[in-house]
Design a protein around this motif. Structure first.
Motif, PDB file in Angstrom:
ATOM      1  N   LEU A  38       0.841  -1.198   0.000  1.00 26.71           N
ATOM      2  CA  LEU A  38       0.000   0.000   0.000  1.00 26.71           C
ATOM      3  C   LEU A  38       0.874   1.244   0.000  1.00 26.71           C
ATOM      4  N   ALA A  39       0.333   2.319  -0.569  1.00 24.48           N
ATOM      5  CA  ALA A  39       1.054   3.593  -0.580  1.00 24.48           C
ATOM      6  C   ALA A  39       1.226   4.109   0.848  1.00 24.48           C
ATOM      7  N   GLU A  40       2.297   4.862   1.063  1.00 25.96           N
ATOM      8  CA  GLU A  40       2.613   5.352   2.407  1.00 25.96           C
ATOM      9  C   GLU A  40       1.481   6.181   3.007  1.00 25.96           C
ATOM     10  N   PRO A  41       0.834   7.102   2.256  1.00 21.63           N
ATOM     11  CA  PRO A  41      -0.270   7.869   2.860  1.00 21.63           C
ATOM     12  C   PRO A  41      -1.431   6.989   3.303  1.00 21.63           C
ATOM     13  N   VAL A  42      -1.711   5.918   2.564  1.00 23.17           N
ATOM     14  CA  VAL A  42      -2.795   5.004   2.948  1.00 23.17           C
ATOM     15  C   VAL A  42      -2.427   4.277   4.229  1.00 23.17           C
ATOM     16  N   LEU A  43      -1.184   3.800   4.311  1.00 26.14           N
ATOM     17  CA  LEU A  43      -0.716   3.137   5.532  1.00 26.14           C
ATOM     18  C   LEU A  43      -0.793   4.087   6.727  1.00 26.14           C
ATOM     19  N   ALA A  44      -0.395   5.341   6.497  1.00 28.80           N
ATOM     20  CA  ALA A  44      -0.384   6.311   7.599  1.00 28.80           C
ATOM     21  C   ALA A  44      -1.798   6.575   8.111  1.00 28.80           C
ATOM     22  N   GLU A  45      -2.777   6.752   7.208  1.00 27.74           N
ATOM     23  CA  GLU A  45      -4.151   6.995   7.653  1.00 27.74           C
ATOM     24  C   GLU A  45      -4.713   5.777   8.367  1.00 27.74           C
ATOM     25  N   LEU A  46      -4.432   4.590   7.814  1.00 30.71           N
ATOM     26  CA  LEU A  46      -4.910   3.361   8.440  1.00 30.71           C
ATOM     27  C   LEU A  46      -4.341   3.212   9.852  1.00 30.71           C
ATOM     28  N   ALA A  47      -3.062   3.538   9.991  1.00 31.24           N
ATOM     29  CA  ALA A  47      -2.418   3.433  11.305  1.00 31.24           C
ATOM     30  C   ALA A  47      -3.077   4.377  12.313  1.00 31.24           C
ATOM     31  N   GLU A  48      -3.357   5.620  11.902  1.00 35.32           N
ATOM     32  CA  GLU A  48      -3.966   6.578  12.826  1.00 35.32           C
ATOM     33  C   GLU A  48      -5.390   6.168  13.191  1.00 35.32           C
ATOM     34  N   LEU A  49      -6.145   5.642  12.228  1.00 35.21           N
ATOM     35  CA  LEU A  49      -7.507   5.202  12.525  1.00 35.21           C
ATOM     36  C   LEU A  49      -7.523   4.011  13.470  1.00 35.21           C
ATOM     37  N   VAL A  97      -2.478  -5.170  13.701  1.00 35.33           N
ATOM     38  CA  VAL A  97      -2.349  -6.540  13.182  1.00 35.33           C
ATOM     39  C   VAL A  97      -3.675  -7.010  12.599  1.00 35.33           C
ATOM     40  N   ILE A  98      -4.797  -6.738  13.311  1.00 33.43           N
ATOM     41  CA  ILE A  98      -6.115  -7.138  12.802  1.00 33.43           C
ATOM     42  C   ILE A  98      -6.412  -6.421  11.492  1.00 33.43           C
ATOM     43  N   ALA A  99      -6.094  -5.135  11.416  1.00 30.18           N
ATOM     44  CA  ALA A  99      -6.334  -4.367  10.190  1.00 30.18           C
ATOM     45  C   ALA A  99      -5.529  -4.943   9.023  1.00 30.18           C
ATOM     46  N   GLU A 146      -8.174  -6.709  -2.846  1.00 32.62           N
ATOM     47  CA  GLU A 146      -8.615  -5.939  -4.009  1.00 32.62           C
ATOM     48  C   GLU A 146      -9.233  -4.608  -3.579  1.00 32.62           C
ATOM     49  N   VAL A 147     -10.068  -4.663  -2.545  1.00 29.06           N
ATOM     50  CA  VAL A 147     -10.745  -3.441  -2.075  1.00 29.06           C
ATOM     51  C   VAL A 147     -10.542  -3.234  -0.583  1.00 29.06           C
ATOM     52  N   GLY A 148      -9.712  -4.089   0.046  1.00 33.60           N
ATOM     53  CA  GLY A 148      -9.628  -4.148   1.503  1.00 33.60           C
ATOM     54  C   GLY A 148      -9.259  -2.837   2.151  1.00 33.60           C
ATOM     55  N   ALA A 149      -8.201  -2.172   1.668  1.00 34.88           N
ATOM     56  CA  ALA A 149      -7.713  -0.977   2.350  1.00 34.88           C
ATOM     57  C   ALA A 149      -8.744   0.149   2.308  1.00 34.88           C
ATOM     58  N   ASN A 150      -9.275   0.425   1.124  1.00 35.69           N
ATOM     59  CA  ASN A 150     -10.241   1.526   1.015  1.00 35.69           C
ATOM     60  C   ASN A 150     -11.515   1.232   1.793  1.00 35.69           C
ATOM     61  N   LEU A 151     -11.970  -0.041   1.722  1.00 32.60           N
ATOM     62  CA  LEU A 151     -13.178  -0.411   2.446  1.00 32.60           C
ATOM     63  C   LEU A 151     -12.964  -0.282   3.952  1.00 32.60           C
ATOM     64  N   LEU A 152     -11.838  -0.760   4.432  1.00 36.97           N
ATOM     65  CA  LEU A 152     -11.567  -0.690   5.873  1.00 36.97           C
ATOM     66  C   LEU A 152     -11.431   0.754   6.330  1.00 36.97           C
ATOM     67  N   ILE A 153     -10.738   1.573   5.564  1.00 41.23           N
ATOM     68  CA  ILE A 153     -10.578   2.977   5.940  1.00 41.23           C
ATOM     69  C   ILE A 153     -11.933   3.674   6.015  1.00 41.23           C
TER      70      ILE A 153
END
Length: 937
Positions: A455-466, A475-477, A486-493
């Motif tokens: 994943l791109a660094e900005p996506v990882l950073a937002e996911l980490a803060e959330l 770890v669960i995320a 396929e859609v996991g990161a955007n859907l989870l965010i």
């Protein structure tokens, strides 16, 4: 008067106070007690309620705050007014920590603990020991403070004395330091005060032996043996018996025992090493706590690893233990105590049985008595290089029987703070919370790359803060995203951005409760009593920010000392963090508690709690701003607070402003939340009061946004005054932000107050309108508006003042009129009105108008070419405005200062004033930035 650097306070023995090198006698016990409490936390503010709890305990005076305030005033007369300052949440003693013997004692012992050179360590410990004059807080009458601190300090002193003795008996340290006589005498004296402390007697015997006083040592041993037998019914322990055998030149009697326990097997019970990202500081703290890399030291070493559920405490401890296996060649014991778990906590007897079985003792050979089991366990691990890792402890009482004796090493993990182990056993604490932003994104990246996902660094950073940077949630995320890459990161965010969906998103499917954030949090929540759980739920539901005990007391209707104790219990379980009298829950933990409030608490009860919260903030804010800025409103325009609410009051503008700065985020959040919930009466009043404070800043987008919210709220209430008050407030905010819409809003406010026949508010609005048209370049129009404002003020003086919401500010009127007259080069008239403004402001104690009047006079004198008078007034104006943090007015004064300095050939001084002003404006589009640059050329 003295300042903090001239004050010295002695608490390690009889109370001692020196001011300027001279002893000062404090007449009352309570003065000594309050000063002792402040000194023990020098530089850190303590609330009046906490001071009351520390001094009076469960028997406080009728009005704790008033009594504490009186005592502080008396102390200020003795120490100097600058020595004790008002600072949220209460009072702080400004003194060099090294001038408080308790603080210097702790600092020296901490410094000694990290020194690798034995001689340097001994000298540092000796410096600490020399501070000890007797029982801590001796005659300070410090009540609960003494109960809490004296045992800890005494144990620290005795441990330091024993450590110094061990270093002294090492030939190198002894020869270099030359401290034998003083330490030996201290040890002898302390054996009389602590006659049952065998470790101290052992040092005394060794010192006698080293001094070739063997016969005296044998006599002393017999005295100790008899005393232990008479008072405890036990024989001396192994260390004393070995010393006795050596003195007799006989073999160790313990070694000659007819039946020796079997040699324990080498145990390797650590779970698999868990992946760890970051945590370098925590690992280093464990190295230090366990004495890694230092010469072998006598006595046990104990470390606690504490923090909220899901923070990775077990992972940290297990990883450290794997990394340090070579330091424990005799093995590592690991036991899950189930302190916070779906299963009941492991009882000490059962835990000891498990440990003994691991050490090769069959169940049928284990004693039934818990104390006997503990003694056998300690005997088996004595003098062996073994690590005991006790995971997930409930509290100190569960752990204490499981600690190894002698030179044992143990690490205990827990969600509880385990303060008892720190106080009695001298445990070194390692606090574990969320990981750093860089480590959080790194952990996510590592986990995802295992599954071939990048994943791109900005996506990882937002996911980490959330995920709140909580390791379990991260770890669960990562597993969620990998399973639906396929859609996991955007859907989870998207799910995590919605607070109500966040914990659902972090619950893995399956039957493993350890993979559910909610389940992990629930085990901490289950440990709470009903009152603590209710307070936790309510505060989590109300506010996602940090807060003080005063708010919690108002919201829950409890006395402040009781609310403080409840919050401290929550901090003790790491459900909230406590810092500087403020408390805050980790975001995910807070969301879980807020959801529980919505499920478990009555809706009307929550609404009532929110009303008390809003009342407390509204009236505390009003009280603070009235101290910072003279009162310019009628109290009847505010609701009366709930009888259960006791808002804060403030003694001086500095304390009031500090509170406003601290609470500004909460006030803005609650104002917007009240608007979302349709509580419009609170919205416009909160926004108006907060705007009075925000107008002191050089520029505030927040003030404009809140003012617009206030206007919208006023449209929803049946109160004509709300309409014109908020219109005037929005005009002020727009004018300060240099936006062109201010004049129409002032006109709307003017129409409203004239329709309501409110001459006081009409005068205020006309004054503001005059300032706005002056800023737009219509200076003649401004003079007309100011004249009309003076006429309205005269009408107000002849009518019932209660008919008006706002009161005319004659000082401000003369100030603004003088400013406009000066701009028209009518300097004599301008100076006359500005001087009137200055006199009125000083009579009313209005520091803001005083500072601005001085600044305008400086501008007038500069225009007349009297640079000496201009410079003098600039200096006085800047001093006043800085003292109240009125940065907007300060920019104008600094602009005049630049002009005067350039006119008198002092470009360096002009540059300094220019830079200070530009730092205030911080690159905003304020037109004064251009004027400052032009003045410097």
């Amino acid at each position: 008067m003295p300042v903090g650097s001239e004050v010295r306070i002695g608490l390690l023995g009889p109370f001692e106070l020196l001011v300027g090198g001279r002893p000062v006698h404090l007449a009352g016990d309570r003065q000594r007690a309050v000063l002792a409490a402040l000194a023990s936390s020098a530089g850190t503010a303590i609330s009046a309620d906490t001071l009351g709890d520390l001094v009076w305990g469960d028997d406080p005076p009728q009005s704790v705050r008033r009594t504490v305030q009186t005592l502080v005033l008396r102390l200020r007369r003795q120490l100097g007014t600058a020595s004790i300052v008002s600072r949220p949440p209460g009072y702080a003693l400004i003194v060099d920590p090294d001038h408080v013997d308790v603080l210097r004692f702790d600092r020296l012992l901490h410094r000694a603990g990290v020194l690798a050179d034995p001689a340097a360590e001994l000298r540092t410990i000796d410096d600490a020991l020399r501070l000890w004059r007797g029982a801590p807080y001796g005659d300070a009458a410090a009540g609960r403070l003494e109960e809490l601190e004296a045992p800890r300090l005494t144990e620290g002193y005795l441990r330091a004395l024993e450590r110094a003795t061990d270093l002294l008996l090492d030939g190198g340290a002894c020869a270099e330091a030359g401290l034998a006589g003083g330490i030996a005498e201290r040890v002898r004296a302390e054996t009389e005060r602590h006659p049952l402390r065998e470790s101290l007697w052992a040092r005394h015997l060794r010192l006698l032996e080293a001094a070739d006083r063997g016969a005296e040592a044998l006599t002393t041993y017999e005295t100790v043996r008899v005393r232990l037998a008479d008072e405890l019914g036990v024989d001396p322990g192994p260390e004393l018996r070995r010393l006795h055998a050596r003195l007799l030149r006989q073999p160790d009697p313990a070694a000659a025992a007819p039946v020796a326990p079997p040699a324990p097997p080498r145990v390797r019970q650590l779970p698999a090493d868990l992946e760890l990202v970051g945590r370098e500081s925590a690992l280093a703290q464990l190295d230090d706590a366990m004495g890694i890399g230092l010469p072998a030291a006598a006595g046990a070493r104990l470390a606690t690893v504490t923090g909220p559920g899901g923070a990775g405490k077990t992972a940290l401890a297990v990883h450290w233990a794997h990394r340090m296996q070579s330091a424990f060649p005799d093995g590592q014991l690991f036991l899950d105590l189930r302190g916070f778990s779906a299963d009941p906590p492991l009882e000490p007897g059962a835990a000891l049985g498990s440990l003994l079985s691991s050490l090769g003792v069959p169940p049928e050979q284990q004693p039934d008595d818990v104390d006997a089991r503990a003694g056998l366990y300690r005997s088996l691990v004595a003098d062996r290089a073994i690590l005991v890792l006790l995971d997930n402890a409930r509290d100190s009482a569960q752990v204490r029987p499981l600690l190894p004796g002698g030179a044992g090493r143990a690490i205990v993990t827990s969600r509880g703070a385990l303060r008892g182990l720190s106080a009695r056993e001298g445990a070194r604490g390692v606090l574990v919370g969320e990981v750093t932003p860089a480590d959080a994104t790194s952990l996510l990246g590592i986990r995802l790359r295992r599954h071939g996902v990048t994943l791109a660094e900005p996506v990882l950073a937002e996911l980490a803060e959330l995920c709140g940077r909580l390791p379990l949630a991260l770890v669960i995320a990562a597993e969620y995203v990998a399973a639906q890459h396929e859609v996991g990161a955007n859907l989870l965010i998207r799910r995590l951005r919605e607070q109500r969906d966040r914990l659902d998103a972090l619950d893995e499917d399956g039957d493993d409760p350890m993979a559910s954030v909610r389940s992990v949090f629930s085990w901490s929540y289950a440990a709470l009593d009903a009152d603590t759980a209710h307070t936790f739920r309510t505060m989590a539901w109300l506010l996602p920010l940090d807060f003080g005990a005063d708010l919690a007391a108002a919201v829950t209707g409890r006395p402040a000392p009781q609310a403080t104790r409840i919050l401290d219990r929550l901090a003790g379980l790491n459900l909230v963090t406590a810092s500087g009298g403020r408390y805050q829950a980790h975001d995910l933990i807070r969301i879980d508690a807020a959801e529980r409030a919505e499920r478990e608490d009555d809706e009307d009860e929550l609404d009532a709690a929110e009303s008390r919260c809003l009342d407390w903030y509204l009236y505390s804010l009003r009280n603070a701003v009235d101290v910072i800025k003279p009162i310019d409103h009628r109290a009847a325009t505010l609701y009366f607070p709930s009888p259960a609410v006791r808002p804060l009051t403030f003694d001086d503008p500095v304390a009031a402003r500090a509170w406003c700065v601290t609470e500004a985020r909460a006030l803005m959040f609650l104002t917007r939340r009240a608007h979302d919930f349709g509580r419009y009466g609170y919205v416009w009043r909160l926004a108006w009061q907060l705007g009075r404070f925000l107008q002191l800043a050089a520029h505030s987008d927040d003030n404009v946004g809140l003012a617009r919210l206030a206007v919208d709220a006023a449209a929803h209430v049946d109160d004509a005054a709300a309409g014109y008050i908020t219109a005037n407030h929005l005009g002020n905010a727009l004018k300060q932000a240099w936006l062109p819409e201010a004049v129409p809003w002032y006109q709307r406010a003017l129409d409203g107050c004239r329709a309501a026949d409110d001459p006081g508010t009409e005068s205020v609005v006309l004054m503001n309108l005059g300032s706005a048209v002056h800023a737009a370049g219509d200076v003649d129009g401004a003079v007309e508006h100011f004249a009309a404002a003076l006429n309205a003020a005269r009408r107000w003086e002849t009518t019932d003042p209660q008919r008006s919401i706002l009161s005319p500010n004659l000082a401000a009127l003369h100030l603004n009129l003088g400013n406009s007259l000066t701009a028209l080069e009518r300097h004599t008239e301008g100076i006359e009105h500005t001087a009137q403004a200055l006199d009125l402001a000083r009579a009313d104690g209005n520091r803001i108008i005083e500072g601005m009047s001085l600044g305008n006079l400086a501008e007038s004198y500069a225009a007349l070419g009297d640079h000496a008078l201009a410079e003098s007034h600039c200096g006085r104006a800047a001093t006043v405005l800085r003292s109240i943090s009125a940065s907007d007015g300060l920019v104008d004064v600094l602009l005049t200062t630049v002009q005067v300095m350039m006119a008198t050939g002092r470009p360096a001084a002009a540059r300094a004033a220019h830079d200070e002003a530009m730092a205030i404006l911080r690159g905003s589009d304020d037109p004064r930035a251009g004027a400052l640059a032009a003045a410097l050329r």
